[in-house]
Design an enzyme around this catalytic site. Sequence first.
Site, PDB file in Angstrom:
ATOM      1  CB  SER A   1     -49.563 -24.927  41.561  1.00  0.00           C
ATOM      2  OG  SER A   1     -50.393 -24.382  40.550  1.00  0.00           O
TER       3      SER A   1
ATOM      4  CB  SER B   1     -45.998 -11.551  27.547  1.00  0.00           C
ATOM      5  OG  SER B   1     -46.918 -11.293  26.522  1.00  0.00           O
TER       6      SER B   1
ATOM      7  CE1 TYR C   1     -52.818 -16.379  27.466  1.00  0.00           C
ATOM      8  CE2 TYR C   1     -52.202 -16.448  25.155  1.00  0.00           C
ATOM      9  CZ  TYR C   1     -51.891 -16.638  26.483  1.00  0.00           C
ATOM     10  OH  TYR C   1     -50.629 -17.067  26.838  1.00  0.00           O
TER      11      TYR C   1
ATOM     12  CE  LYS D   1     -50.238 -14.327  28.812  1.00  0.00           C
ATOM     13  NZ  LYS D   1     -49.653 -14.451  30.160  1.00  0.00           N
TER      14      LYS D   1
HETATM   15  N1  LIG Z   1     -47.703 -23.176  27.780  1.00  0.00           N
HETATM   16  C1  LIG Z   1     -47.765 -22.392  26.745  1.00  0.00           C
HETATM   17  O1  LIG Z   1     -47.878 -22.881  25.588  1.00  0.00           O
HETATM   18  C2  LIG Z   1     -47.637 -20.896  26.905  1.00  0.00           C
HETATM   19  C3  LIG Z   1     -47.285 -20.140  25.769  1.00  0.00           C
HETATM   20  C4  LIG Z   1     -47.171 -18.755  25.902  1.00  0.00           C
HETATM   21  C5  LIG Z   1     -47.380 -18.152  27.132  1.00  0.00           C
HETATM   22  N2  LIG Z   1     -47.716 -18.901  28.214  1.00  0.00           N
HETATM   23  C6  LIG Z   1     -47.934 -18.200  29.491  1.00  0.00           C
HETATM   24  O2  LIG Z   1     -47.030 -18.709  30.449  1.00  0.00           O
HETATM   25  C7  LIG Z   1     -47.595 -18.584  31.771  1.00  0.00           C
HETATM   26  C8  LIG Z   1     -47.482 -19.919  32.478  1.00  0.00           C
HETATM   27  O3  LIG Z   1     -48.226 -20.893  31.732  1.00  0.00           O
HETATM   28  P1  LIG Z   1     -47.930 -22.455  31.859  1.00  0.00           P
HETATM   29  O4  LIG Z   1     -47.661 -22.980  30.516  1.00  0.00           O
HETATM   30  O5  LIG Z   1     -46.961 -22.702  32.944  1.00  0.00           O
HETATM   31  O6  LIG Z   1     -49.414 -22.931  32.267  1.00  0.00           O
HETATM   32  P2  LIG Z   1     -49.953 -23.913  33.402  1.00  0.00           P
HETATM   33  O7  LIG Z   1     -49.116 -25.128  33.505  1.00  0.00           O
HETATM   34  O8  LIG Z   1     -51.401 -24.078  33.121  1.00  0.00           O
HETATM   35  O9  LIG Z   1     -49.753 -23.051  34.755  1.00  0.00           O
HETATM   36  C9  LIG Z   1     -50.525 -21.925  35.010  1.00  0.00           C
HETATM   37  C10 LIG Z   1     -50.289 -21.486  36.435  1.00  0.00           C
HETATM   38  O10 LIG Z   1     -51.048 -20.287  36.676  1.00  0.00           O
HETATM   39  C11 LIG Z   1     -51.669 -20.410  37.942  1.00  0.00           C
HETATM   40  N3  LIG Z   1     -52.867 -19.586  38.037  1.00  0.00           N
HETATM   41  C12 LIG Z   1     -53.906 -19.505  37.153  1.00  0.00           C
HETATM   42  N4  LIG Z   1     -54.830 -18.651  37.657  1.00  0.00           N
HETATM   43  C13 LIG Z   1     -54.367 -18.213  38.855  1.00  0.00           C
HETATM   44  C14 LIG Z   1     -54.871 -17.328  39.850  1.00  0.00           C
HETATM   45  N5  LIG Z   1     -56.065 -16.715  39.731  1.00  0.00           N
HETATM   46  N6  LIG Z   1     -54.112 -17.088  40.952  1.00  0.00           N
HETATM   47  C15 LIG Z   1     -52.916 -17.708  41.101  1.00  0.00           C
HETATM   48  N7  LIG Z   1     -52.391 -18.560  40.200  1.00  0.00           N
HETATM   49  C16 LIG Z   1     -53.116 -18.802  39.104  1.00  0.00           C
HETATM   50  C17 LIG Z   1     -51.999 -21.919  38.063  1.00  0.00           C
HETATM   51  O11 LIG Z   1     -52.101 -22.266  39.439  1.00  0.00           O
HETATM   52  P3  LIG Z   1     -53.441 -22.634  40.218  1.00  0.00           P
HETATM   53  O12 LIG Z   1     -54.437 -23.173  39.238  1.00  0.00           O
HETATM   54  O13 LIG Z   1     -52.959 -23.640  41.231  1.00  0.00           O
HETATM   55  O14 LIG Z   1     -53.858 -21.354  40.866  1.00  0.00           O
HETATM   56  C18 LIG Z   1     -50.726 -22.515  37.460  1.00  0.00           C
HETATM   57  O15 LIG Z   1     -49.742 -22.637  38.464  1.00  0.00           O
HETATM   58  C19 LIG Z   1     -49.038 -18.117  31.565  1.00  0.00           C
HETATM   59  O16 LIG Z   1     -49.109 -16.732  31.815  1.00  0.00           O
HETATM   60  C20 LIG Z   1     -49.307 -18.420  30.100  1.00  0.00           C
HETATM   61  O17 LIG Z   1     -50.287 -17.581  29.539  1.00  0.00           O
HETATM   62  C21 LIG Z   1     -47.849 -20.274  28.123  1.00  0.00           C
END
Ligand SMILES: NC(=O)c1ccc[n+]([C@@H]2O[C@H](COP(=O)([O-])OP(=O)(O)OC[C@H]3O[C@@H](n4cnc5c(N)ncnc54)[C@H](OP(=O)(O)O)[C@@H]3O)[C@@H](O)[C@H]2O)c1
Length: 274
Positions: free
Chosen positions: A12, A130, A144, A148
């Site tokens: 989403s 991760s 966090y 990971k």
């Molecule tokens: N952005 C960064 O800087 C970054 C860096 C390193 C790693 N990551 C990792 O990359 C992944 C994606 O992050 P992103 O940047 O795309 O973040 P984001 O835009 O905040 O998206 C997070 C997604 O996780 C879903 N989510 C959270 N809790 C959930 C649950 N209990 N059940 C189902 N869905 C859930 C949210 O959907 P709903 O709220 O609709 O459920 C949303 O779709 C994460 O694992 C994050 O830790 C991100």
Amino acid sequence: MLKKIVAITGASSGMGLETAKLMAANNWIVYGGARHIEKIPTASNLHPVKLDVTDTSSNQNFINTIIAEQGHIDVLINSAGYGELGPVEDISMATARQQFETNFFGAAELTKLALPHMRKQHSGRIVNISSVGGDIYSPLGAYYHASKAALQQWSDILDLEVQRFNIRSVIVQPSGTRSTWGPIARQRILQNTNGDSTYTDLVNLMTTTLADNARGMSATTTDLAQVIIAAATDKHPHRRYFNTFHDRLTVFVARALPNLFRRQIQRSITQPKQ
Ligand SMILES: NC(=O)c1ccc[n+]([C@@H]2O[C@H](COP(=O)([O-])OP(=O)(O)OC[C@H]3O[C@@H](n4cnc5c(N)ncnc54)[C@H](OP(=O)(O)O)[C@@H]3O)[C@@H](O)[C@H]2O)c1
């Protein structure tokens, strides 16, 4: 030819959403799961499914829906996740456990549900999102980073166990990427810090750092979607995927020279940039 089926969690928002859109545009049949299902676009080959990865019956419903409608599942992308940041002394154990329920056990349970189908078809790919934070660390990120790091060890062991069935488990390690991850992490720090906290200086420093990093971020969710798709489709996959050489180098240095890395982090706390 049989169309390829991919299940993507966290579809989403952010990189999960971008990967879902890109794979659907490239002729995959995509099942996108998230709690806010209304944020997942619908298209003829993009199917939103309500999913809370911390809920066993929701995970079962996600995989069962795909198998009932398509009969097989080629790729599972575990992207759902967030940053439950805050001082170790302040953060409640229930909150810490919730971080692992989402970032680690959610991915583990969905994988466990998908594996029998992948084994039966003698092929499959599990892509676990991760972070460079699976290897590097900073203050207030204990749970966090631990979640990971756990995901990475788990993925490597799983990969050893299932490679003989032509199934691979791989890790993508993004660094700061423009999405809602940063704002949610900042909000969590404030929520997880006691009013009379001893760690207010660190809290102020880390919330400012997160805001500064967000402004300077160049990686986009489209960049990461491309990396995730490579991890999902490479014929001979790597154990680790990075968006940039700098990300790869950062992880290498933190692993190879832990004391140097630690000193750098320490310096950034005691002598923050003005
Ligand atoms: N952005 C960064 O800087 C970054 C860096 C390193 C790693 N990551 C990792 O990359 C992944 C994606 O992050 P992103 O940047 O795309 O973040 P984001 O835009 O905040 O998206 C997070 C997604 O996780 C879903 N989510 C959270 N809790 C959930 C649950 N209990 N059940 C189902 N869905 C859930 C949210 O959907 P709903 O709220 O609709 O459920 C949303 O779709 C994460 O694992 C994050 O830790 C991100």
